[in-house]
Motif scaffolding. Structure first.
Motif, PDB file in Angstrom:
ATOM      1  N   GLU A 211       0.872  -1.176   0.000  1.00  0.00           N
ATOM      2  CA  GLU A 211       0.000   0.000   0.000  1.00  0.00           C
ATOM      3  C   GLU A 211       0.909   1.226   0.000  1.00  0.00           C
ATOM      4  O   GLU A 211       1.575   1.530   0.988  1.00  0.00           O
ATOM      5  N   ALA A 212       0.955   1.931  -1.139  1.00  0.00           N
ATOM      6  CA  ALA A 212       1.894   3.048  -1.292  1.00  0.00           C
ATOM      7  C   ALA A 212       1.237   4.343  -1.756  1.00  0.00           C
ATOM      8  O   ALA A 212       1.909   5.365  -1.861  1.00  0.00           O
ATOM      9  N   GLU A 213      -0.056   4.339  -2.013  1.00  0.00           N
ATOM     10  CA  GLU A 213      -0.728   5.507  -2.584  1.00  0.00           C
ATOM     11  C   GLU A 213      -0.633   6.722  -1.664  1.00  0.00           C
ATOM     12  O   GLU A 213      -0.812   6.623  -0.458  1.00  0.00           O
ATOM     13  N   ASP A 214      -0.361   7.869  -2.269  1.00  0.00           N
ATOM     14  CA  ASP A 214      -0.268   9.141  -1.545  1.00  0.00           C
ATOM     15  C   ASP A 214      -1.663   9.761  -1.489  1.00  0.00           C
ATOM     16  O   ASP A 214      -2.128  10.362  -2.462  1.00  0.00           O
ATOM     17  N   ARG A 215      -2.344   9.593  -0.356  1.00  0.00           N
ATOM     18  CA  ARG A 215      -3.697  10.124  -0.220  1.00  0.00           C
ATOM     19  C   ARG A 215      -3.966  10.477   1.240  1.00  0.00           C
ATOM     20  O   ARG A 215      -3.244  10.044   2.153  1.00  0.00           O
ATOM     21  N   GLN A 216      -5.007  11.238   1.466  1.00  0.00           N
ATOM     22  CA  GLN A 216      -5.377  11.612   2.819  1.00  0.00           C
ATOM     23  C   GLN A 216      -6.023  10.436   3.554  1.00  0.00           C
ATOM     24  O   GLN A 216      -6.527   9.498   2.933  1.00  0.00           O
ATOM     25  N   GLY A 217      -6.009  10.512   4.867  1.00  0.00           N
ATOM     26  CA  GLY A 217      -6.681   9.500   5.681  1.00  0.00           C
ATOM     27  C   GLY A 217      -5.781   8.375   6.135  1.00  0.00           C
ATOM     28  O   GLY A 217      -6.153   7.588   7.000  1.00  0.00           O
ATOM     29  N   LYS A 218      -4.577   8.263   5.533  1.00  0.00           N
ATOM     30  CA  LYS A 218      -3.643   7.217   5.928  1.00  0.00           C
ATOM     31  C   LYS A 218      -2.838   7.679   7.137  1.00  0.00           C
ATOM     32  O   LYS A 218      -2.591   8.868   7.302  1.00  0.00           O
ATOM     33  N   ARG A 219      -2.418   6.743   7.956  1.00  0.00           N
ATOM     34  CA  ARG A 219      -1.547   7.093   9.074  1.00  0.00           C
ATOM     35  C   ARG A 219      -0.140   7.353   8.536  1.00  0.00           C
ATOM     36  O   ARG A 219       0.222   6.859   7.460  1.00  0.00           O
ATOM     37  N   PRO A 220       0.664   8.115   9.266  1.00  0.00           N
ATOM     38  CA  PRO A 220       2.033   8.374   8.794  1.00  0.00           C
ATOM     39  C   PRO A 220       2.935   7.171   9.002  1.00  0.00           C
ATOM     40  O   PRO A 220       2.595   6.235   9.716  1.00  0.00           O
ATOM     41  N   GLY A 221       4.100   7.206   8.364  1.00  0.00           N
ATOM     42  CA  GLY A 221       5.099   6.158   8.589  1.00  0.00           C
ATOM     43  C   GLY A 221       4.972   4.989   7.644  1.00  0.00           C
ATOM     44  O   GLY A 221       4.188   4.989   6.693  1.00  0.00           O
ATOM     45  N   GLY A 222       5.775   3.982   7.906  1.00  0.00           N
ATOM     46  CA  GLY A 222       5.764   2.775   7.093  1.00  0.00           C
ATOM     47  C   GLY A 222       5.986   1.551   7.960  1.00  0.00           C
ATOM     48  O   GLY A 222       6.578   1.642   9.035  1.00  0.00           O
ATOM     49  N   PHE A 223       5.488   0.408   7.510  1.00  0.00           N
ATOM     50  CA  PHE A 223       5.698  -0.836   8.249  1.00  0.00           C
ATOM     51  C   PHE A 223       5.503  -2.026   7.326  1.00  0.00           C
ATOM     52  O   PHE A 223       4.943  -1.917   6.232  1.00  0.00           O
TER      53      PHE A 223
END
Length: 592
Positions: free
Chosen positions: A339-351
């Motif tokens: 899941e890499a899409e740049d959009r609003q509503g996502k939490r910050p960071g990566g895992f």
């Protein structure tokens, strides 16, 4: 090839948070936990047959919980406003508490078995494969409270300890950052603005970033105080005098190894000072500011890299080390595990999170095309490959610690960066790539060390009582000044609020394992360069042992080195010297 930037979750549990399949597995897990408790009450509970059955249930429920937890984490990360996922997460926390309570009884039972009989039981085939893990549980149980008290603490932690951890995500989900053009960004989107190559834009973004976290600081202060207060009280009742006892135990490493590592890091930092001084000169400032540290002076291609270009780039670089690693990465892109899409509503960071029953993984991040994003993608694919080589092993032996998990991810980053630098043609491309490598050393030698220094000082003071926002800011800046050997003119006071890692309840001191992983992987990478392609299989064998050996045993078995001594760490830390030398060479003409 065009790859989707949205992950696929339906094959895991169709139907989202309301998935009938997931609800059924939760129900079965509850039944199996009850069955485990009944087995522990029986007169023959210490027999070989009963212990095998108990262990089977422990592993089965563990796999189910890992699967369900990973799925729920994905739902909440992709949409911080998914209320059904939040409710599902609460239910899973209750299930986890019930499982932890049953495990406490199981562990206490293991500790009650007479030593001679215990050795005999572990020598039997069905238990021998998980002997290290069972013995680890048995020994740790002896250092905890009575089973009924541990169970009570776990139950209270659901709405206390873990509840405060969840509250952090609630605060962050409500935060927005409004730019001058009225564009509104989430925290995840805003964090990508901090790496802008344009210094004026970067400076504006950093001011807005600091302001945003500062406006919510009192909420974060309460959250951090309650989390740490709960943790310290738990330690006190166990009779643990050191706040490092749990993180060291969880990472299967000794304090002697930790001290040797940091000692080597202090030496390695000195090698980075010329880089800081040169970069400041190139930017026309006396000293760098916090937002300058990770900002690139150049990009590898002169422009942002698309997601498809990044995928092809990473796969190609992985293939130079291992065809297995490259094939796995290709599969992850093709099967929409990212899941890499740049959009609003996502939490910050990566895992990266694993699904042990499905034998798959999923990667989460927000990709905007920066060199940092490409590194993050390679990093998370390293995590995923680690799980991939262990997917057919018993669930208990797949429970590797965070420090060795960071080894695989950082090793993957090193492969990508080194292969890219070797094939670079233009001066600008070489500069971008070598600086990206140096920035990782800066992160692990300095940024991560600042987190460790901060948390250590924080827990010392928190044992005397709660801290104020102002006190936390002061501790953070002091830690950053020490860790960065006073090489910056402006620091990040609210970093303690902006960094999720301080609020995670599953892993205390979520900091030093990163530096361990970076240096440990650097030592392994040096070995790989020496031994050539044949090392790929040896690397897989090392990864497969990460869940059933201490880090000292792992290093001795696969590398023949003693991690409690500084030699290995110093050699690994010194590897950055070549990169700094190249950076200075490439930028020499720009300073004249």
């Amino acid at each position: 090839m065009t790859y989707s930037q949205q992950w696929e979750l339906e094959s895991i549990y169709p139907g989202g948070a309301s998935s009938p399949k997931l609800k059924e597995e939760i129900k079965q897990a509850e039944q199996r936990i009850a069955e485990l408790r009944e087995l522990l009450k029986q007169a023959n509970a210490a027999s070989y047959e009963s212990l095998v059955k108990q262990t089977e249930i422990v592993e089965e429920v563990l796999a189910t919980l890992r699967e369900a937890d990973s799925y729920t984490a994905c739902l909440m990360a992709q949409n911080m406003f998914d209320k059904e996922a939040v409710l599902l997460n609460d239910r899973l926390k209750n299930l986890s508490a019930a499982y932890t309570s049953a495990l406490t009884e199981f562990d206490h039972h293991l500790g009650s078995i007479e030593q001679k009989e215990w050795v005999r039981l572990l020598s039997q085939p069905a238990l021998a494969v998980v002997a290290y893990n069972l013995n680890e549980r048995r020994e740790l149980a002896k250092k905890k409270m009575a089973p009924e008290l541990e169970s009570l603490a776990a139950d209270l932690a659901i709405d206390g300890y873990h509840g405060w951890g969840d509250f952090y995500n609630t605060i962050v989900s409500r935060m927005t950052f409004k730019l001058d053009d009225d564009t509104v960004l989430s925290a995840g989107q805003m964090s990508n603005r901090l790496d802008d190559q344009d210094r004026s834009k970067r400076l504006a973004a950093f001011k807005l970033w600091e302001q945003g976290w500062g406006e919510q600081a009192d909420l974060f202060t309460d959250t951090l105080n309650h989390l740490s207060g709960y943790r310290l009280k738990w330690y006190q009742n166990r009779g643990w005098s050191s706040y490092l006892q749990e993180p060291l135990q969880m990472n299967r490493m000794s304090e002697a190894t930790l001290k040797s590592m940091w000692q080597a890091v202090e030496q390695g930092k000195q090698l980075l000072i010329p880089y800081f001084e040169r970069k400041a000169k190139l930017l026309g400032v006396d000293k760098l500011e916090w937002h300058d540290v990770e900002a690139p002076l150049a990009t590898a291609s002169g422009e942002q890299m698309s997601y498809d270009e990044a995928a092809a780039f990473i796969i190609e670089q992985f293939s130079g080390f291992s065809s297995e690693l490259a094939a796995f990465a290709k599969q992850a892109f093709e099967k929409q595990w990212i899941e890499a899409e740049d959009r609003q509503g996502k939490r910050p960071g990566g895992f990266c999170t694993s699904f042990p029953k499905s034998k798959e993984t999923r990667i989460f991040m927000t990709f905007s095309g920066s060199a940092s994003n490409v590194s993050t993608l390679a990093h998370e694919l390293g995590h995923a490959y680690h799980q991939h080589v262990m997917k057919d092993m018993p669930p208990l032996t797949q429970e590797y610690a965070m420090n060795v998990a960071e080894t695989a991810s950082t090793f993957a980053e090193m492969i990508v960066s080194d292969r890219a630098l070797q094939r670079a043609v233009s001066k600008e491309e070489k500069l971008a790539l070598v600086e990206d490598k140096i920035q990782r050393a800066v992160a692990f030698y300095m940024n991560i060390h600042a987190r460790f220094i901060f948390e250590s000082a924080f827990y010392e003071k928190r044992s005397e009582g709660p801290l104020t926002t102002e006190m936390l800011n002061e501790l953070m800046v002091n830690a950053q000044q020490e860790a960065f050997v006073d090489q910056l003119s402006v620091y990040h006071p609210h970093f303690w609020a902006a960094k999720l890692h301080f609020y995670l309840t599953d892993v205390p001191f979520y900091n030093f394992p990163y530096t361990f992983g970076y240096l440990f992987s650097a030592g392994i990478y040096k070995r790989a360069l020496t031994e050539g392609p044949s090392f790929a299989s040896a690397y897989d064998a090392l990864l497969q042992d990460t869940g059933r050996l201490s880090v000292e045993e792992l290093a001795q078995k696969h590398l023949a080195v003693d991690l409690t001594q500084t030699d290995f760490w110093e050699e690994a830390a010194a590897l950055v010297a070549e990169d700094v030398e190249l950076f200075l060479e490439l930028t020499e003409q720009q300073t004249k």
